[in-house]
Design a protein around this motif. Sequence first.
Motif, short mmCIF file in Angstrom:
data_model
loop_
_atom_site.label_atom_id
_atom_site.label_comp_id
_atom_site.label_asym_id
_atom_site.label_seq_id
_atom_site.Cartn_x
_atom_site.Cartn_y
_atom_site.Cartn_z
N ILE A 175 -4.01 -14.59 9.01
CA ILE A 175 -3.44 -13.17 7.91
C ILE A 175 -3.60 -12.00 8.55
O ILE A 175 -4.60 -11.43 9.24
N TYR A 176 -2.67 -11.58 8.63
CA TYR A 176 -2.65 -9.71 9.06
C TYR A 176 -2.11 -9.22 7.42
O TYR A 176 -1.69 -9.26 7.38
N VAL A 177 -2.66 -7.44 7.39
CA VAL A 177 -2.70 -6.52 6.67
C VAL A 177 -1.89 -5.06 7.15
O VAL A 177 -2.89 -4.78 8.06
N LEU A 178 -0.82 -4.64 6.99
CA LEU A 178 -0.13 -3.37 7.80
C LEU A 178 -0.07 -2.35 6.96
O LEU A 178 1.00 -2.38 5.97
N ASP A 179 -0.83 -1.08 7.06
CA ASP A 179 -0.02 0.01 6.17
C ASP A 179 1.40 0.51 6.42
O ASP A 179 1.50 0.21 7.13
N ALA A 180 0.75 1.50 5.36
CA ALA A 180 2.89 2.36 6.02
C ALA A 180 2.99 2.99 7.24
O ALA A 180 3.97 2.67 7.70
N ASP A 181 1.86 2.97 8.07
CA ASP A 181 1.76 3.76 9.26
C ASP A 181 2.04 2.70 10.20
O ASP A 181 2.13 2.99 11.38
N GLY A 182 2.30 1.43 10.51
CA GLY A 182 2.15 0.41 10.64
C GLY A 182 0.71 -0.04 11.59
O GLY A 182 0.56 -0.79 12.39
N GLU A 205 7.54 5.02 -3.39
CA GLU A 205 6.73 5.11 -1.91
C GLU A 205 5.96 3.60 -1.00
O GLU A 205 5.44 3.05 -1.78
N PHE A 206 6.88 3.10 -0.16
CA PHE A 206 6.44 1.63 0.97
C PHE A 206 4.67 2.53 1.23
O PHE A 206 4.04 2.78 1.59
N ALA A 220 5.88 -10.31 4.54
CA ALA A 220 6.18 -9.36 2.70
C ALA A 220 6.05 -8.26 2.94
O ALA A 220 5.31 -7.80 3.80
N VAL A 221 6.71 -6.92 2.13
CA VAL A 221 6.28 -6.03 1.40
C VAL A 221 5.04 -6.31 0.45
O VAL A 221 5.12 -7.05 -0.35
N LEU A 222 3.62 -5.39 1.08
CA LEU A 222 3.01 -5.15 0.24
C LEU A 222 3.69 -4.39 -1.50
O LEU A 222 4.46 -4.04 -1.38
N PRO A 223 2.77 -5.07 -3.10
CA PRO A 223 3.79 -4.94 -4.20
C PRO A 223 3.11 -2.83 -3.95
O PRO A 223 2.16 -3.12 -3.51
N TYR A 224 4.10 -2.43 -4.62
CA TYR A 224 3.88 -0.95 -4.50
C TYR A 224 4.80 -0.56 -6.43
O TYR A 224 5.62 -0.65 -6.36
N ASP A 225 4.31 0.42 -6.53
CA ASP A 225 4.44 1.42 -7.51
C ASP A 225 6.12 2.63 -7.16
O ASP A 225 5.37 3.15 -6.20
N GLY A 226 6.56 2.56 -8.13
CA GLY A 226 7.65 3.92 -7.19
C GLY A 226 8.70 3.39 -6.03
O GLY A 226 8.52 1.99 -5.78
#
Length: 716
Positions: free
Chosen positions: A274-281, A363-364, A355-361
């Motif tokens: 399992i991995y998680v990437l931030d908005a900057d990849g 802004e990815f 998949a995309v992390l949940p976010y408000d508004g």
Amino acid sequence: MTTPADAPITMLAVGVQRAVIASVEDGEAAGRVETAADADAALATLVDRRPDCVLVGVPLPEDATTTFIERVRTQHSTLPVIGVVSEPSESVVQELLAAGVTEYVDTSGEQPPTSVLLNRIENAVAADRAQRVAAQQEQTLKHFFEESPLGAVQWDESFRFERINKRAEAMLGYTEAELTGESWERIVAEEDREHVGAAVENLLSADGGVHVVNKNVHKDGEVRIYKWHNRAVTNPDGTVQSIFSKFHDVTESIERKSELEKNETIIEALTDGIYVLDADGRFTFVNDEFVELVGYDRETIIGSTPSLLKDAEAIERAEQHLGRLLSSEGPETVTFEVPIQRADGETILCEDQMAVLPYDGEEFVGSVGTLRDITEQRQREHRFQALIEETNDIISVVDTDGRFQYQSPSIERILGHSPADTIGELAWEYIHPDDRDGVKTAFTSWVTTDQTSLESIEYRARHADGSWRWMEASGRAHTETPGVSGYLINSREITARKERQQQLALFDRVLRHNLRNDMNVIRGSADTIQETGSGDVAWLAGKIQKMCNKLLATTEKQREITQLLREPPTQSEIDLQTILHEVQSRLQSTHPEATIRVDCETPVRLQVGDKFVYALEELITNAIIHNDGDDPSVTVTVEQTAEQVRITVADNGPRISEMERDVIQHPENRSPLYHGSGLGLWLVKLIVSRSGGTVQFVETDEDGNTIAVSLPHPAA
């Protein structure tokens, strides 16, 4: 021959500034850079030798850049080509990508971006070398079976020999032709068959590998001990398609083998990484399984980008999938395959579900995904594809319209058609007009309903020479073979079987017709003799009449047996208590002189084959009509245990002869000199066996006969 991954990089440069070339040659991982005076000179050089990479200055004189790149691609489709752009613009970049450039680097600044260029060169060359290594390995695998220093065997789904290599022929003493179609038992010593049989069952029930050490008997009788490494190959629905085995002689080292087996361990599949990437990849989280999968320590991974693990092409593909996720019409998750370059240099094929992390508004904030190693899975699929290519049946893949998407090479041997010529053709065009509608109806019902398989159907297929061949076909659930998707159809030629069936049916009809007509003539003549004669003559005429009636009854029984054998067995559920009372009532009315008792106090649900009620009726009727006493009596008793239901039919008639008892007790003892009729008992035994049961005589101290029918209890 492929180039080692750590070999110096050779580059061919055309139109590239001298300062850029110098910076590349001075880099840490740099290799040798050869320059060409112009595009034509570079192309001439590529004819003689293939460098690891081509650097092309953009733009080349006289707008020759895209033409040059396209001509390079014509000569070397996978050769990395990196554009060194001195005057970047959106149109220039688009033209480069369209022409087939692998990467491009902007050198319009004051200082050449040396680190970026070197990184692009290294990544592109590493990916190219890895692909060439993979291609060479794939070619090597094709020769594995024939050139293996070990004995190698390919088994069919029933664990019978399909193919062996030359080494196996030498080790077993048999030729491939002698073993093809034979069971594994042919070569296994009798004392080892039990534990080898257990291993066979394991292989036939699940996908995986099984190691077996057992005694094998050479054709000349010599016994040797071989160690077998077996692996089953399954189709998408999990059923075994074939088994591959490698084996070698361990006769001399069997004692050491026992000690080594104690130290063997089974490597179990890891859970998904399992991995998680931030908005900057950049990686912000990875679990232990991910760390172990890629081979880098956690500190190296966290904060880095996927370029640590992926080449440029894989990164671009992932970004495209991320774009789909971020679009308004996009899916919630995407799954795609990606090559991963481990820390140790190995490239593995993984399934990436992102998949995309949940976010408000708007802004990815980042993405999350799982990574699963599917390298072995794809290898199994390739092996399965090889099995399809080599099968003796015709394997076809059709779309929902019935058009061929794939055809196995065996169609040319069986029906004379080239596989390539059938692709895109409608399957119905190859089917006899009289059979076409039935096949289309069955296929349409299969693909438009929830049926998981197409039941066996028979039809005539057109041979390339214009003749018609009988085929038997069945279909499996929707499949996705590498490069082909659709519905899998397995067709087998049954022309010889159909011709035998037709000949037997004709013979059966002619025989019964002639026998019935001749018996009626004989019986009519006997009637006349009995009416006009007296004494012994009349008595003999009556005996002839009885014999004629008996023979006619036998032909009718033979007809019933033939009919039953022709029909495929079907199963249905009955209430035995209700059925027995119905049979009792029906036979009591036709045989009022007999006493029929039924001892079945509670309802009994049974799963039985068709005609089972007829078998019960036949047993009771035979007990009555073959009883020459004044008070024929039949008692039917039902007993239940947790494992079985036992139906006992006891009568007070004369004992059935030993010859007729052999029909049930010892059918294997019948010889060409066997004279028993016993067709009624044979029919009963056949019907009961189709229900999974047995029929046997029960020895008692009472007069008469007792026959027991035992059936498995549904709850067992």
